[in-house]
Design a protein around this motif. Structure first.
Motif, short mmCIF file in Angstrom:
data_model
loop_
_atom_site.label_atom_id
_atom_site.label_comp_id
_atom_site.label_asym_id
_atom_site.label_seq_id
_atom_site.Cartn_x
_atom_site.Cartn_y
_atom_site.Cartn_z
N HIS A 101 0.83 -1.21 0.00
CA HIS A 101 0.00 0.00 0.00
C HIS A 101 0.86 1.26 0.00
O HIS A 101 2.06 1.19 0.29
N ASP A 112 6.81 1.80 5.43
CA ASP A 112 5.63 0.98 5.67
C ASP A 112 4.68 1.13 4.47
O ASP A 112 3.99 2.14 4.37
N GLU A 146 -4.84 0.88 3.40
CA GLU A 146 -4.49 -0.28 4.24
C GLU A 146 -4.53 0.09 5.71
O GLU A 146 -5.02 -0.66 6.55
N GLU A 147 -3.99 1.27 6.03
CA GLU A 147 -3.86 1.66 7.44
C GLU A 147 -5.21 1.96 8.09
O GLU A 147 -5.36 1.82 9.30
N HIS A 380 -1.93 -7.09 7.89
CA HIS A 380 -1.47 -6.54 6.61
C HIS A 380 -2.47 -6.99 5.56
O HIS A 380 -3.29 -7.86 5.82
#
Ligand SMILES: [Zn+2]
Length: 432
Positions: A101, A112, A146-147, A380
């Motif tokens: 991502h 990240d 994603e987060e 994830h």
């Protein structure tokens, strides 16, 4: 830009250029990480690219430009997930998909997510340079949001692709500016309808792999650049309440108390030793606690707390939950209070198949890296995809385990070694 925040300068310093071989180019990876880092750069030198924001969209556009330069066929689904596809010798075979991502938490780090996307793209750069043609189609994916920082949710793009979406819940989401999910989607040219249509025919995909920074210290402690993820832990949340009796702190003798916090305190400290009794990868944490009435001179009449319980295997996690519940009952009996409990979240963990780990081990050996396995405690996109498709995950060493923070750091040497392992792994499963 001061040198302190010049990501390229910091990455290339100390880079061992002999690691650039087989078409993999550390300098290009550093330049690209740097280009992405400029989008949403914060005053602290961090990254601010919340899911479904203009910044996330801009970062996707930058990658799409690099995909175009590689002649990939680019598609974007209704959830904003981007796919860049290189045809294989046999285009009718299901594809190998690799990616991660580009969104971040507010004021997060630069590795990240972007590292996974860029590493996956670097494979194609290397193949084009060395004239390698994969047998299967290969796709680089960028998953949206994603987060989950926008709506306190997460793994949104991968859930949309696999169809793991509760639309009623999705519709009810509101961001911190008061915008509904539909309004947020509309602002970036998507909609609730397009989001639902993003579910893909998963038969088109043979397997998925994600490379990501560790966000922990295990690889650093063993001084290893890359590690094999043994499984992705799913969280299970247990809400426990201790019910005692509130009373005057001065007038109630110690022998006549029903102190809910004393029982909770004993329970919390006893939890510490329980995960080790079920497995090496299990963990349990009490991070949230409410004391009622929460007064200096009042004996606590009620305590409500939340236990976050994780493991990569469902059986051992269930076993741990049972141990924790009986510990709560023991502490309650000891201090004469009553306890109740309920599970408020249960996400299925994804252990990585042993056949896949064997391929990853061989890929590590090809690059003379000792193959070590470690669980992923954090979720994830691979956690979502792994429920449906054969899934692999690799971790790259993180400095001091710091993540979701501008100080997040992985050396270019470690990142490039990760790309080499990823490439060898993908080539080995491509030949199967
Ligand atoms: Zn991530």
């Amino acid at each position: 830009m001061s040198k302190e925040w010049d990501l390229y300068a910091r990455l290339i310093e100390g880079y061992d250029s002999s690691l650039s071989f087989s078409g993999i180019n550390g300098d290009r990876i550093a330049k690209r990480l740097h280009e992405i880092s400029k989008i949403g750069l914060t005053e602290d030198g961090g990254s601010h690219r919340v899911g479904f924001s203009q910044e996330e969209k801009q970062a996707k556009s930058l990658i799409k430009k690099w995909m175009e330069e590689l002649d990939l066929s680019i598609t974007e689904d209704g959830a904003g997930n981007v796919f860049g596809r290189m045809e294989g010798e046999n285009p009718s075979l299901p594809a190998i998909v690799s990616g991660s991502h580009l969104d971040s938490v507010p004021n997060g780090g630069h590795f990240d997510g972007p590292l996974g996307v860029l590493s996956s793209l670097e494979l194609i750069e290397a193949w084009k340079e060395t004239g390698y043609q994969p047998t299967r189609p290969y796709e680089v994916v960028i998953f949206s949001d994603e987060e989950g920082s926008r709506f306190n949710s997460g793994l949104t793009g991968s859930r949309a692709m696999t169809g793991d979406v509760d639309m009623e819940l999705q519709r009810s989401l509101v961001d911190s500016n008061g915008n509904s999910f539909e309004q947020v989607m509309n602002k970036i040219g998507l909609s609730e309808k397009s989001f639902t249509d993003a579910a893909r025919n998963l038969e088109e995909i043979a397997s998925f792999v994600e490379i990501h920074i560790e966000q922990g210290k295990k690889l650093e402690q063993q001084n290893l650049p890359v590690g094999i993820v043994s499984g992705i832990a799913g969280p299970s949340w247990l809400e426990v309440e201790f019910h005692g009796n509130a009373g005057h702190a001065g007038n109630t003798p110690m022998t006549e108390r029903e102190d809910a916090l004393v029982a909770a305190g004993e329970f919390i400290s006893n939890i510490h030793d329980l995960p080790g009794q079920v497995s090496d990868s299990a963990v349990a944490t009490v991070g949230k606690l409410h004391v009622y009435p929460n007064g200096i001179n009042v004996i606590p009449g009620k305590v409500a707390l939340h236990v976050d319980i994780r493991d990569i295997h469902e059986e051992t996690r269930t076993e741990l939950i049972q141990l924790i519940i009986s510990e709560a009952e023991k502490a309650s009996d000891k201090f004469g209070v009553r306890c109740t409990h309920q599970q408020t979240l249960q996400v299925t963990p994804v252990p990585i198949q042993s056949e896949i780990k064997q391929h990853l081990r061989q890929a590590m050996e090809q690059h003379s890296i000792r193959a070590t396995e470690l669980p992923s405690g954090a979720g994830h996109d691979a956690l979502i995809i792994g429920r449906h498709l054969p899934t692999a995950m690799l971790f790259v060493k993180s400095k001091e385990g710091i993540s979701h923070n501008p100080k997040e750091w992985s050396s270019l040497n470690d990142c490039v070694q990760g790309v080499h392992v990823l490439k060898s792994y993908v080539e080995s499963i491509d030949k199967e």
